[in-house]
Design a protein around this motif. Sequence first.
Motif, PDB file in Angstrom:
ATOM      1  N   GLY A   1      -0.491  52.956  30.252  1.00 14.32           N
ATOM      2  CA  GLY A   1      -0.949  54.123  30.985  1.00 14.32           C
ATOM      3  C   GLY A   1       0.050  55.248  31.109  1.00 14.32           C
ATOM      4  N   ARG A   2       1.309  55.036  30.692  1.00 13.04           N
ATOM      5  CA  ARG A   2       2.345  56.046  30.850  1.00 13.04           C
ATOM      6  C   ARG A   2       3.019  56.426  29.532  1.00 13.04           C
ATOM      7  NH1 ARG A   2       1.676  58.372  35.854  1.00 13.04           N
ATOM      8  NH2 ARG A   2       1.208  56.737  37.379  1.00 13.04           N
ATOM      9  N   GLY A   3       2.316  56.251  28.451  1.00 11.34           N
ATOM     10  CA  GLY A   3       2.872  56.646  27.153  1.00 11.34           C
ATOM     11  C   GLY A   3       4.006  55.772  26.681  1.00 11.34           C
ATOM     12  N   GLY A   4       3.926  54.472  26.954  1.00 10.19           N
ATOM     13  CA  GLY A   4       5.002  53.577  26.572  1.00 10.19           C
ATOM     14  C   GLY A   4       5.210  53.480  25.074  1.00 10.19           C
ATOM     15  N   PHE A   5       4.133  53.378  24.330  1.00  9.45           N
ATOM     16  CA  PHE A   5       4.246  53.240  22.879  1.00  9.45           C
ATOM     17  C   PHE A   5       4.624  54.567  22.215  1.00  9.45           C
ATOM     18  CE2 PHE A   5       1.392  49.721  23.997  1.00  9.45           C
ATOM     19  CZ  PHE A   5       2.093  48.662  23.402  1.00  9.45           C
ATOM     20  N   SER A   6       4.009  55.659  22.644  1.00 12.15           N
ATOM     21  CA  SER A   6       4.283  56.951  22.009  1.00 12.15           C
ATOM     22  C   SER A   6       5.716  57.422  22.250  1.00 12.15           C
ATOM     23  CB  SER A   6       3.303  58.007  22.529  1.00 12.15           C
ATOM     24  OG  SER A   6       3.429  58.166  23.940  1.00 12.15           O
ATOM     25  N   SER A   7       6.333  56.981  23.342  1.00  8.88           N
ATOM     26  CA  SER A   7       7.697  57.416  23.643  1.00  8.88           C
ATOM     27  C   SER A   7       8.732  56.767  22.744  1.00  8.88           C
ATOM     28  CB  SER A   7       8.030  57.093  25.108  1.00  8.88           C
ATOM     29  OG  SER A   7       8.081  55.692  25.311  1.00  8.88           O
ATOM     30  N   ARG A   8       8.315  55.783  21.943  1.00 11.82           N
ATOM     31  CA  ARG A   8       9.264  55.067  21.103  1.00 11.82           C
ATOM     32  C   ARG A   8       9.372  55.653  19.699  1.00 11.82           C
ATOM     33  NH1 ARG A   8       7.255  51.274  24.537  1.00 11.82           N
ATOM     34  NH2 ARG A   8       8.735  49.773  25.384  1.00 11.82           N
ATOM     35  N   PHE A   9       8.525  56.576  19.348  1.00 15.40           N
ATOM     36  CA  PHE A   9       8.502  57.091  17.979  1.00 15.40           C
ATOM     37  C   PHE A   9       8.857  58.576  17.964  1.00 15.40           C
ATOM     38  CE2 PHE A   9       5.447  53.614  18.324  1.00 15.40           C
ATOM     39  CZ  PHE A   9       5.939  52.754  17.339  1.00 15.40           C
ATOM     40  N   GLY A  10       9.778  58.936  17.078  1.00 19.81           N
ATOM     41  CA  GLY A  10      10.169  60.326  16.918  1.00 19.81           C
ATOM     42  C   GLY A  10      11.030  60.877  18.029  1.00 19.81           C
ATOM     43  N   GLN A  11      11.588  60.020  18.879  1.00 23.38           N
ATOM     44  CA  GLN A  11      12.394  60.496  20.002  1.00 23.38           C
ATOM     45  C   GLN A  11      13.880  60.210  19.827  1.00 23.38           C
ATOM     46  OE1 GLN A  11      10.882  62.226  22.366  1.00 23.38           O
ATOM     47  NE2 GLN A  11       8.878  61.869  21.434  1.00 23.38           N
ATOM     48  N   LYS A  12      14.250  59.516  18.751  1.00 21.03           N
ATOM     49  CA  LYS A  12      15.647  59.164  18.477  1.00 21.03           C
ATOM     50  C   LYS A  12      16.266  58.370  19.626  1.00 21.03           C
ATOM     51  CE  LYS A  12      16.488  63.125  15.449  1.00 21.03           C
ATOM     52  NZ  LYS A  12      17.362  64.300  15.162  1.00 21.03           N
ATOM     53  N   ARG A  13      15.494  57.452  20.164  1.00 22.39           N
ATOM     54  CA  ARG A  13      16.003  56.609  21.253  1.00 22.39           C
ATOM     55  C   ARG A  13      16.930  55.543  20.695  1.00 22.39           C
ATOM     56  NH1 ARG A  13      11.059  54.894  25.100  1.00 22.39           N
ATOM     57  NH2 ARG A  13      12.660  53.411  25.690  1.00 22.39           N
ATOM     58  N   THR A  14      18.014  55.277  21.414  1.00 22.66           N
ATOM     59  CA  THR A  14      18.994  54.298  20.946  1.00 22.66           C
ATOM     60  C   THR A  14      18.599  52.868  21.281  1.00 22.66           C
ATOM     61  OG1 THR A  14      20.239  54.527  23.024  1.00 22.66           O
ATOM     62  CG2 THR A  14      20.887  55.944  21.165  1.00 22.66           C
ATOM     63  N   ASP A  15      17.618  52.679  22.154  1.00 25.56           N
ATOM     64  CA  ASP A  15      17.248  51.325  22.558  1.00 25.56           C
ATOM     65  C   ASP A  15      16.073  50.774  21.751  1.00 25.56           C
ATOM     66  OD1 ASP A  15      15.440  53.115  23.580  1.00 25.56           O
ATOM     67  OD2 ASP A  15      15.145  52.051  25.461  1.00 25.56           O
ATOM     68  N   VAL A  16      15.623  51.504  20.716  1.00 22.45           N
ATOM     69  CA  VAL A  16      14.484  51.035  19.941  1.00 22.45           C
ATOM     70  C   VAL A  16      14.828  49.766  19.156  1.00 22.45           C
ATOM     71  CG1 VAL A  16      12.883  51.638  18.077  1.00 22.45           C
ATOM     72  CG2 VAL A  16      13.502  53.340  19.785  1.00 22.45           C
ATOM     73  N   ASN A  17      16.087  49.628  18.754  1.00 24.24           N
ATOM     74  CA  ASN A  17      16.478  48.504  17.908  1.00 24.24           C
ATOM     75  C   ASN A  17      16.283  47.151  18.586  1.00 24.24           C
ATOM     76  OD1 ASN A  17      17.242  50.237  15.853  1.00 24.24           O
ATOM     77  ND2 ASN A  17      19.344  50.407  16.580  1.00 24.24           N
ATOM     78  N   HIS A  18      16.482  47.106  19.895  1.00 20.05           N
ATOM     79  CA  HIS A  18      16.384  45.812  20.575  1.00 20.05           C
ATOM     80  C   HIS A  18      15.082  45.650  21.364  1.00 20.05           C
ATOM     81  CE1 HIS A  18      17.006  47.353  24.648  1.00 20.05           C
ATOM     82  NE2 HIS A  18      17.966  48.122  24.170  1.00 20.05           N
ATOM     83  N   GLN A  19      14.176  46.613  21.261  1.00 19.91           N
ATOM     84  CA  GLN A  19      12.967  46.534  22.076  1.00 19.91           C
ATOM     85  C   GLN A  19      12.037  45.404  21.655  1.00 19.91           C
ATOM     86  OE1 GLN A  19      11.192  50.429  22.156  1.00 19.91           O
ATOM     87  NE2 GLN A  19      12.586  51.169  23.724  1.00 19.91           N
ATOM     88  N   TRP A  20      12.167  44.936  20.417  1.00 21.71           N
ATOM     89  CA  TRP A  20      11.322  43.814  20.003  1.00 21.71           C
ATOM     90  C   TRP A  20      11.690  42.543  20.762  1.00 21.71           C
ATOM     91  CZ3 TRP A  20      13.474  39.402  17.993  1.00 21.71           C
ATOM     92  CH2 TRP A  20      14.810  39.490  17.576  1.00 21.71           C
ATOM     93  N   MET A  21      12.931  42.492  21.289  1.00 18.84           N
ATOM     94  CA  MET A  21      13.366  41.316  22.046  1.00 18.84           C
ATOM     95  C   MET A  21      12.945  41.364  23.509  1.00 18.84           C
ATOM     96  SD  MET A  21      17.217  40.595  20.615  1.00 18.84           S
ATOM     97  CE  MET A  21      17.827  42.173  21.196  1.00 18.84           C
ATOM     98  N   ASP A  22      12.689  42.566  24.025  1.00 20.12           N
ATOM     99  CA  ASP A  22      12.401  42.715  25.452  1.00 20.12           C
ATOM    100  C   ASP A  22      11.207  41.885  25.912  1.00 20.12           C
ATOM    101  OD1 ASP A  22      14.536  44.398  25.495  1.00 20.12           O
ATOM    102  OD2 ASP A  22      13.365  46.249  25.502  1.00 20.12           O
TER     103      ASP A  22
END
Length: 207
Positions: free
Chosen positions: A145-166
């Motif tokens: 409901g808060r754009g969780g998935f869309s915020s992960r693409f095209g934003q150059k976030r540094t935590d994307v690499n480990h988000q599959w483990m979360d």
Amino acid sequence: MTEIATPYIANKRTPMRSAEDLRAQIPGWGADLDPADRPSYPREQPGIETGAHWDFPERQPEKWPRERSVEHAFLPPVFGTSTPPAGASGAIRRHAYKYSEGRAAHWLLLLAADRVDAWEHHVKSFGTLHPDNPISETGVAAEFGRGGFSSRFGQKRTDVNHQWMDPIIVAGPWVMAAVGLAAAYKTLRKERTQPDNGSAWTAKARE
């Protein structure tokens, strides 16, 4: 106490010890010896005024044995007391401070203690009128409901690499606990519905 550690005085009167002496006494000393590895290095150069206007501050009383890194001779003048170590997580934290801060074992044990501490509080919450809610408190609802998935693409976030483990780290223990409870309930229900063979043989013998 005849000698005061230099980080806690206005003017560093105590002569600096050699790197060899420190490395021989403190395991792991010198891990950040290269100035390129220390963001604080420019502030450590000689001639920079510290602004300290005291000689040595009044020390906070130590009401129970506190964790202290082996790199330090004693606790700093002020330290936190809001969350004293307790239970299994506290025992893990105290054991972590037997290792130098330059060793992975120190930090891995502290991370494990945080996970254990979280589950200790989860278990305690089930004995109250407001138990923990893993759906709302882990942010799962916000993902939809808060754009969780869309915020992960095209934003150059540094935590994307480990988000599959979360999801594994956060939701994994809850799933395992639910599976364990379901298995225990199934076993108890099976035992209750299963006929008592001893009673059946006794009734047959009486006939």
